[in-house]
Design a protein around this motif. Sequence first.
Motif, PDB file in Angstrom:
ATOM      1  N   GLU A 210      40.077  80.558  98.668  1.00  0.00           N
ATOM      2  CA  GLU A 210      39.340  79.556  97.888  1.00  0.00           C
ATOM      3  C   GLU A 210      39.512  79.783  96.388  1.00  0.00           C
ATOM      4  O   GLU A 210      39.676  78.822  95.619  1.00  0.00           O
ATOM      5  CB  GLU A 210      37.847  79.587  98.261  1.00  0.00           C
ATOM      6  N   VAL A 211      39.498  81.049  95.974  1.00  0.00           N
ATOM      7  CA  VAL A 211      39.702  81.377  94.552  1.00  0.00           C
ATOM      8  C   VAL A 211      41.091  80.919  94.115  1.00  0.00           C
ATOM      9  O   VAL A 211      41.247  80.282  93.063  1.00  0.00           O
ATOM     10  CB  VAL A 211      39.518  82.895  94.289  1.00  0.00           C
ATOM     11  N   ALA A 216      44.706  77.072  91.299  1.00  0.00           N
ATOM     12  CA  ALA A 216      45.841  76.139  91.439  1.00  0.00           C
ATOM     13  C   ALA A 216      45.477  74.723  91.034  1.00  0.00           C
ATOM     14  O   ALA A 216      46.354  73.923  90.682  1.00  0.00           O
ATOM     15  CB  ALA A 216      46.344  76.159  92.882  1.00  0.00           C
ATOM     16  N   ASN A 217      44.190  74.390  91.064  1.00  0.00           N
ATOM     17  CA  ASN A 217      43.756  73.017  90.753  1.00  0.00           C
ATOM     18  C   ASN A 217      43.138  72.862  89.360  1.00  0.00           C
ATOM     19  O   ASN A 217      42.445  71.888  89.087  1.00  0.00           O
ATOM     20  CB  ASN A 217      42.763  72.540  91.811  1.00  0.00           C
ATOM     21  N   THR A 218      43.406  73.812  88.475  1.00  0.00           N
ATOM     22  CA  THR A 218      42.967  73.659  87.078  1.00  0.00           C
ATOM     23  C   THR A 218      43.905  72.681  86.365  1.00  0.00           C
ATOM     24  O   THR A 218      45.055  72.511  86.775  1.00  0.00           O
ATOM     25  CB  THR A 218      42.977  75.027  86.357  1.00  0.00           C
ATOM     26  N   ASN A 219      43.417  72.073  85.298  1.00  0.00           N
ATOM     27  CA  ASN A 219      44.164  71.005  84.626  1.00  0.00           C
ATOM     28  C   ASN A 219      45.294  71.485  83.735  1.00  0.00           C
ATOM     29  O   ASN A 219      46.298  70.810  83.570  1.00  0.00           O
ATOM     30  CB  ASN A 219      43.214  70.147  83.776  1.00  0.00           C
ATOM     31  N   ASN A 220      45.128  72.638  83.083  1.00  0.00           N
ATOM     32  CA  ASN A 220      46.112  73.115  82.116  1.00  0.00           C
ATOM     33  C   ASN A 220      46.059  74.636  82.013  1.00  0.00           C
ATOM     34  O   ASN A 220      45.238  75.283  82.661  1.00  0.00           O
ATOM     35  CB  ASN A 220      45.882  72.468  80.744  1.00  0.00           C
ATOM     36  N   ILE A 221      46.942  75.201  81.191  1.00  0.00           N
ATOM     37  CA  ILE A 221      47.063  76.660  81.071  1.00  0.00           C
ATOM     38  C   ILE A 221      45.782  77.292  80.526  1.00  0.00           C
ATOM     39  O   ILE A 221      45.408  78.400  80.927  1.00  0.00           O
ATOM     40  CB  ILE A 221      48.299  77.039  80.206  1.00  0.00           C
ATOM     41  N   HIS A 223      42.600  76.184  80.926  1.00  0.00           N
ATOM     42  CA  HIS A 223      41.614  76.177  82.006  1.00  0.00           C
ATOM     43  C   HIS A 223      41.974  77.218  83.068  1.00  0.00           C
ATOM     44  O   HIS A 223      41.097  77.868  83.629  1.00  0.00           O
ATOM     45  CB  HIS A 223      41.524  74.789  82.645  1.00  0.00           C
ATOM     46  N   ARG A 224      43.268  77.356  83.318  1.00  0.00           N
ATOM     47  CA  ARG A 224      43.733  78.329  84.307  1.00  0.00           C
ATOM     48  C   ARG A 224      43.355  79.755  83.873  1.00  0.00           C
ATOM     49  O   ARG A 224      42.858  80.547  84.671  1.00  0.00           O
ATOM     50  CB  ARG A 224      45.249  78.208  84.474  1.00  0.00           C
ATOM     51  N   CYS A 225      43.595  80.055  82.610  1.00  0.00           N
ATOM     52  CA  CYS A 225      43.271  81.384  82.071  1.00  0.00           C
ATOM     53  C   CYS A 225      41.769  81.662  82.134  1.00  0.00           C
ATOM     54  O   CYS A 225      41.352  82.785  82.414  1.00  0.00           O
ATOM     55  CB  CYS A 225      43.762  81.509  80.631  1.00  0.00           C
ATOM     56  N   ILE A 226      40.967  80.642  81.874  1.00  0.00           N
ATOM     57  CA  ILE A 226      39.508  80.785  81.918  1.00  0.00           C
ATOM     58  C   ILE A 226      39.052  81.169  83.324  1.00  0.00           C
ATOM     59  O   ILE A 226      38.297  82.122  83.506  1.00  0.00           O
ATOM     60  CB  ILE A 226      38.819  79.486  81.437  1.00  0.00           C
ATOM     61  N   VAL A 227      39.532  80.438  84.330  1.00  0.00           N
ATOM     62  CA  VAL A 227      39.142  80.709  85.718  1.00  0.00           C
ATOM     63  C   VAL A 227      39.673  82.068  86.168  1.00  0.00           C
ATOM     64  O   VAL A 227      38.956  82.862  86.792  1.00  0.00           O
ATOM     65  CB  VAL A 227      39.633  79.585  86.665  1.00  0.00           C
ATOM     66  N   GLU A 228      40.922  82.352  85.818  1.00  0.00           N
ATOM     67  CA  GLU A 228      41.521  83.628  86.218  1.00  0.00           C
ATOM     68  C   GLU A 228      40.791  84.820  85.608  1.00  0.00           C
ATOM     69  O   GLU A 228      40.586  85.833  86.279  1.00  0.00           O
ATOM     70  CB  GLU A 228      42.997  83.663  85.805  1.00  0.00           C
ATOM     71  N   ALA A 313      37.121  73.221  91.584  1.00  0.00           N
ATOM     72  CA  ALA A 313      36.648  73.457  92.956  1.00  0.00           C
ATOM     73  C   ALA A 313      36.619  72.150  93.751  1.00  0.00           C
ATOM     74  O   ALA A 313      36.992  72.116  94.929  1.00  0.00           O
ATOM     75  CB  ALA A 313      35.263  74.093  92.932  1.00  0.00           C
ATOM     76  N   LYS A 314      36.190  71.061  93.093  1.00  0.00           N
ATOM     77  CA  LYS A 314      36.160  69.745  93.765  1.00  0.00           C
ATOM     78  C   LYS A 314      37.576  69.275  94.087  1.00  0.00           C
ATOM     79  O   LYS A 314      37.839  68.736  95.159  1.00  0.00           O
ATOM     80  CB  LYS A 314      35.446  68.722  92.878  1.00  0.00           C
ATOM     81  N   LYS A 315      38.504  69.477  93.144  1.00  0.00           N
ATOM     82  CA  LYS A 315      39.907  69.098  93.370  1.00  0.00           C
ATOM     83  C   LYS A 315      40.521  69.920  94.507  1.00  0.00           C
ATOM     84  O   LYS A 315      41.372  69.439  95.247  1.00  0.00           O
ATOM     85  CB  LYS A 315      40.722  69.311  92.085  1.00  0.00           C
TER      86      LYS A 315
END
Length: 376
Positions: A210-211, A216-221, A223-228, A313-315
């Motif tokens: 799930e993580v 994988a469903n973040t909009n851009n680099i 947002h990806r870095c923030i979640v990671e 998460a919704k995406k």
Amino acid sequence: MEKLQNITLRHLYFNEEKYIGIQFYPHKVVQALIKELPEPKWSKEHNMVCIKNTPQNLTAIFNKFKGVAWVNCSYFFKNRPVNTHGDGSGDVSWVEKRRTAKDYRPCPHEYLQKLALKKYSSSTIRSYVMYFERFINHYKHLEINSLNELHIRAFLEQMVKNKSSNSALNMAVNAIKFYFEIVQDMPNRFYEIERPNKEQKLPKVLSKEEVKAIIANTNNIKHRCIVELLYSAGLRRSELINLKISDINSDRMMVRVEGGKGNKDRFTLLSATVLANLRRYFVQCKPKTYLFEGVGEAQYSAASVKAIVSKAAKKAKILKLVSPHMLRHSFATHLLESGADLRQIQILLGHNSLKTTEIYTHVASHTFNNIKNPLD
């Protein structure tokens, strides 16, 4: 030799003045000495003798009872802060900018000033202001400093009737105590206010799959870095938005968390995958001070971080409501399942007590793997 007697000092407030309350067991010598104190009065409401709270009167008490009675000051002098949430900027400007009804009683300025000086987090400030204003508006017709234990108890009973959670009740008590004990400098004044038992809720955890799907469903680099980073470093949301570029130590593969919860610094893990993405992000977005910045180089907002996680998460078609803090819970749980030591996880999360970290043993899958189900 006669055994030393005991008197206990309390903080009292009535007739718009501070008083020293004196509690004691009936004893002829003690009673005689109390009569010799400056203008002693009996308070029916508090069921104790009191004198005006002045440095001179406090000194008089110690001098009068020296060698006769032990003076218990544990309820009178500061022994610990009401709370330790000094992990934010202490921004209270939004309180004074908002619009309120004409008959609304706002938070006193000195209350906001103390919150700002202690640098409480934005979420704690909002909670304290909200609950304290609910309390003082519940008793609009009364002067704030005249409110006592009976008023607080009645207010809490009303909250219970309205089906408020235990955590909301505890936060209300903290907000009220902050005013009287920290702002008005009367520590432990409300010594008879009962707190509800803290709810023992298990942390909500995502699976590794799930993580990965959320990332994988973040909009851009960015947002990806923030979640990671939230997941791979086990960061709180407030810690993430306070990160500066200099806090990423690529030589030691560590992230420095400065002024975390309780105003504590710590180091946590830096993932090689995250570092590679951060370098791409840095080339594209060129942040100046904070690692993640909003419009005009301003610090990124907590609401934006929440929205990024929720949308991703919704995406990813994850049905449960996902929050940034769930990524921190998942980090701790997955480390435990991979065989990491509980003490190591405690250090990475910045927990004061190992007991706090032990909650993850209740959700880690390996705890149950070796137990044979009786149905099977």
